[in-house]
Motif scaffolding. Structure first.
Motif, mmCIF file in Angstrom:
data_model
loop_
_atom_site.group_PDB
_atom_site.id
_atom_site.type_symbol
_atom_site.label_atom_id
_atom_site.label_comp_id
_atom_site.label_asym_id
_atom_site.label_seq_id
_atom_site.Cartn_x
_atom_site.Cartn_y
_atom_site.Cartn_z
ATOM 1 N N LEU A 20 0.838 -1.204 0.000
ATOM 2 C CA LEU A 20 0.000 0.000 0.000
ATOM 3 C C LEU A 20 0.871 1.252 0.000
ATOM 4 O O LEU A 20 0.583 2.226 -0.700
ATOM 5 C CB LEU A 20 -0.927 -0.005 1.219
ATOM 6 C CG LEU A 20 -2.001 -1.105 1.187
ATOM 7 C CD1 LEU A 20 -2.650 -1.275 2.559
ATOM 8 C CD2 LEU A 20 -3.060 -0.816 0.117
ATOM 9 N N ALA A 21 1.955 1.223 0.773
ATOM 10 C CA ALA A 21 2.831 2.390 0.855
ATOM 11 C C ALA A 21 3.618 2.571 -0.434
ATOM 12 O O ALA A 21 3.745 3.676 -0.959
ATOM 13 C CB ALA A 21 3.796 2.239 2.029
ATOM 14 N N ARG A 22 4.142 1.469 -0.942
ATOM 15 C CA ARG A 22 5.048 1.617 -2.074
ATOM 16 C C ARG A 22 4.298 1.701 -3.405
ATOM 17 O O ARG A 22 4.556 2.594 -4.202
ATOM 18 C CB ARG A 22 6.052 0.462 -2.111
ATOM 19 C CG ARG A 22 7.079 0.817 -3.144
ATOM 20 C CD ARG A 22 8.340 0.078 -3.342
ATOM 21 N NE ARG A 22 8.890 -0.757 -2.324
ATOM 22 C CZ ARG A 22 9.915 -1.553 -2.592
ATOM 23 N NH1 ARG A 22 10.443 -1.569 -3.819
ATOM 24 N NH2 ARG A 22 10.430 -2.307 -1.676
ATOM 25 N N VAL A 23 3.356 0.800 -3.635
ATOM 26 C CA VAL A 23 2.693 0.752 -4.938
ATOM 27 C C VAL A 23 1.592 1.806 -5.043
ATOM 28 O O VAL A 23 1.476 2.486 -6.052
ATOM 29 C CB VAL A 23 2.105 -0.657 -5.202
ATOM 30 C CG1 VAL A 23 1.413 -0.699 -6.557
ATOM 31 C CG2 VAL A 23 3.199 -1.708 -5.107
ATOM 32 N N ARG A 24 0.804 1.959 -3.973
ATOM 33 C CA ARG A 24 -0.304 2.917 -4.036
ATOM 34 C C ARG A 24 0.076 4.270 -3.454
ATOM 35 O O ARG A 24 -0.736 5.202 -3.473
ATOM 36 C CB ARG A 24 -1.539 2.371 -3.326
ATOM 37 C CG ARG A 24 -2.188 1.195 -4.059
ATOM 38 C CD ARG A 24 -3.553 0.841 -3.490
ATOM 39 N NE ARG A 24 -4.500 1.944 -3.539
ATOM 40 C CZ ARG A 24 -5.237 2.262 -4.609
ATOM 41 N NH1 ARG A 24 -5.144 1.549 -5.714
ATOM 42 N NH2 ARG A 24 -6.059 3.294 -4.565
ATOM 43 N N ASN A 25 1.284 4.362 -2.904
ATOM 44 C CA ASN A 25 1.754 5.644 -2.370
ATOM 45 C C ASN A 25 0.819 6.198 -1.304
ATOM 46 O O ASN A 25 0.616 7.403 -1.201
ATOM 47 C CB ASN A 25 1.918 6.649 -3.520
ATOM 48 C CG ASN A 25 2.749 7.863 -3.112
ATOM 49 O OD1 ASN A 25 3.569 7.777 -2.196
ATOM 50 N ND2 ASN A 25 2.515 8.986 -3.766
ATOM 51 N N GLU A 26 0.254 5.295 -0.489
ATOM 52 C CA GLU A 26 -0.683 5.739 0.541
ATOM 53 C C GLU A 26 -0.029 5.685 1.918
ATOM 54 O O GLU A 26 0.928 4.950 2.130
ATOM 55 C CB GLU A 26 -1.965 4.887 0.472
ATOM 56 C CG GLU A 26 -2.702 5.172 -0.841
ATOM 57 C CD GLU A 26 -3.953 4.330 -1.066
ATOM 58 O OE1 GLU A 26 -4.901 4.848 -1.668
ATOM 59 O OE2 GLU A 26 -3.979 3.156 -0.659
ATOM 60 N N ARG A 27 -0.554 6.479 2.821
ATOM 61 C CA ARG A 27 0.026 6.597 4.166
ATOM 62 C C ARG A 27 -0.542 5.531 5.091
ATOM 63 O O ARG A 27 -1.753 5.421 5.247
ATOM 64 C CB ARG A 27 -0.251 7.987 4.747
ATOM 65 C CG ARG A 27 0.605 9.076 4.089
ATOM 66 C CD ARG A 27 0.189 10.467 4.557
ATOM 67 N NE ARG A 27 0.121 10.535 6.012
ATOM 68 C CZ ARG A 27 1.166 10.723 6.814
ATOM 69 N NH1 ARG A 27 2.364 10.901 6.292
ATOM 70 N NH2 ARG A 27 1.013 10.768 8.114
#
Lengths: 379, 379
Positions: A20-27
């Motif tokens: 989620l952090a790396r691929v979707r750039n979400e916090r």
């Protein structure tokens, strides 16, 4: 404040946080009640400086190359093929049962698969239907080997006689007619070269990921703002156990450091004839660590303690289904992992489960603005 | 939600979190931007399984028995007296300078304190006023020893000539006339038996304490609700550097694992004659670890990197004062520790500073209902 609250920093939670952090750039905020990441796979250096697995031996093995590729972003590997011996009277024999085991126990010199197969068949007690753990073993190798290796061990492990246990509890255990003495048959058998914890630290090392330790789900369900949640804890806990507690078997480990470089000839020795512990683990076999001392652990199954293994009975499956229905009706929360799915996953299976969950989430949520930015940055 | 937000999980933050949680029974969230607790004192097992100090050697020593008593709640101790050698040409001599150093370098056999004192006095260049690091050393031992041991080392350490440095940067360094070759003279000289990180983990292991890692102060200043704050980061950062940046010297460590059980005869060897690094550290001397390999570190001072040492100049002191005035006018925030106080504390000093801060806070806030409950539970 956070796009995602991830409850649990074990495999399921850490893989999803990373994606989620790396691929979707979400916090992402990852929360764990323990004071470390890695869940039950966590390893650490004990007081003598020996790398040990606090929650029992974790041996990585898989036939799925994509899982290896994924994890290899976060660790190098050390080749390790797991071998287990069983102590029967004063003898150590290979386990699972193979040709060597039979020859050693019965003073035979069977020299091909067929001879061993004939040996098993002469003792096997055919069953019209395999309904229990006992049925499964007795039908394959007969009562004597069942009693030697399985009956008392299972009573200790599960607190139940094998005649009351679902055959799935040992479904993965082969009986071999050849001399293969490896515990697993997977194509890939390796340990994370610098340990599991280091692998998890690298997985979670991303500016979008914050980590909160010593913190229960109950501590953050209110007070922390987030859009969506991944829950990897026990599903009954999420719903305040409203239908009752999902039962687990637990394990207790008594660690001892021995003032000698080696204690036993294999990482794990099964003790089917002792009264309390099931096996003794010597971690240096797994880790390859050089050290003048060695740390071992006695494993004691127990009804109390951290949830380890779901107990596969029809009642428990039905209870889980009721919680699962609640989960399906809970918007913006995804339930993933051994405890949330109430299933005894191998490590590679839970990684696969988490990666599949990520694909579903990513497809369901589509390309939001942050995801779009991540794609542009990557290209 | 929290009674206290504590920024920083080093000594200052961890001691205060422990006291607030345990003595006042208040709920504490400790936040650190690193992925571990312990601040710069953090130690960890490296990839070869050797216990090392990631941010340079931390040697515990104190004359204050109450600090030992406090920390002994969280660790056992391993006796260790720190000794440092300096490489001069092809010779290793004790440092700080003592009788043995002088005899070795000058081919003498001075055999009492008086003879050494006479040796120093014959070379010392008296100064009417000690205004710089250079003054301090030259006035005590003369120019030659100053050049051999101090001048180039200080240029590397501070990026400045000692003639431009405040004498306080070496105030703790004795020059000895006897043969005492210990680096410190404190009554208590020991290392935490199982490392600093383990000690911090035990300090923070309390149900009232939650720990948030990989998280900046800026990430939580909004969005987490709390009543009061302990800030142990750089005071200029708290105030968004509105008067400019407080300068620090930083250190860079190049770690190397050597395939031999021992590399050098002391934990630290000073290299006053090399061009780039100041010293070489071998951690096994500090930790007492038995291991077939050994990990060493080359220490390089640098202007860039994590803030390590405040640079004691009058300008910096004045700049700090301006921030300190802002701090005094900020209600419900306490500023404590090396970075918040802009002072090069020894470890025992920062523990003492944090314990004193707790006493003040406890007195100021008085016996609230939670504190009263804690007192009742303890009695």
């Amino acid at each position: 404040m956070f796009d995602w609250l991830v409850i649990g920093a074990g495999f399921a939670g850490s893989v999803l946080a990373e994606r989620l952090a790396r691929v979707r750039n979400e916090r992402v905020l990852v929360v764990d009640r323990r004071n470390h990441v890695g869940g039950a796979a966590h390893d650490h250096y004990d007081e003598a400086g020996l790398l040990v697995h606090r929650y029992g031996p974790h041996v990585f093995h898989t036939d799925d190359r994509s899982i290896v590729d994924y994890l290899s972003q976060f660790t190098e590997w050390r080749p390790y093929e797991h071998r287990v011996l069983a102590q029967v009277d004063d003898r150590l024999v290979p386990f699972p049962i193979n040709r060597t085991t039979i020859n050693a126990l019965y003073g035979l010199s069977l020299d091909d698969d067929e001879a061993v197969e004939t040996f098993f068949r002469a003792r096997a007690e055919p069953r019209a239907e395999i309904r229990t753990f006992e049925d499964l073993i007795v039908a394959r190798v007969g009562r004597e080997l069942y009693e030697t290796f399985f009956r008392d061990q299972a009573r200790k492990e599960w607190g139940l006689d094998p005649s009351a246990l679902d055959p799935s509890v040992v479904a993965r255990l082969p009986v071999r007619t050849n001399e293969d003495d490896r515990y697993f048959e997977d194509a890939f058998q390796c340990m994370p070269k610098h340990g599991y914890t280091r692998m998890f630290e690298r997985m979670l090392d991303h500016p979008n990921i914050k980590i909160m330790l010593q913190t229960d789900y109950a501590d953050v369900r209110r007070g922390i703002s987030f859009k969506r949640m991944i829950f990897t804890g026990s599903i009954d806990e999420f719903f305040d156990r409203r239908f009752g507690r999902l039962p687990y078997r637990s394990l207790r480990f008594e660690h001892r450091t021995i003032d000698a470089p080696r204690f036993q000839p294999a990482a794990v020795i099964e003790h089917p004839q002792t009264e309390a512990h099931t096996r003794v683990i010597e971690y240096k076999h797994l880790t390859g660590q050089e050290h003048p001392k060695t740390t071992i652990a006695y494993e004691y199954p127990s009804a109390e303690g951290e949830p380890c293994r779901p107990i596969p009975t029809p009642e428990n499956a039905a209870l889980f289904k009721r919680y699962e229905q609640l989960a399906r009706a809970t918007p913006n929360v995804w339930f993933v992992g051994r405890l949330a799915d109430y299933r005894s996953y191998e490590m590679d299976q839970v990684v696969a489960r988490a990666l599949a969950a990520f694909e579903k989430i990513d497809a369901a949520l589509g390309t939001g603005p942050k995801r779009a930015r991540a794609i542009m940055q990557a290209s």
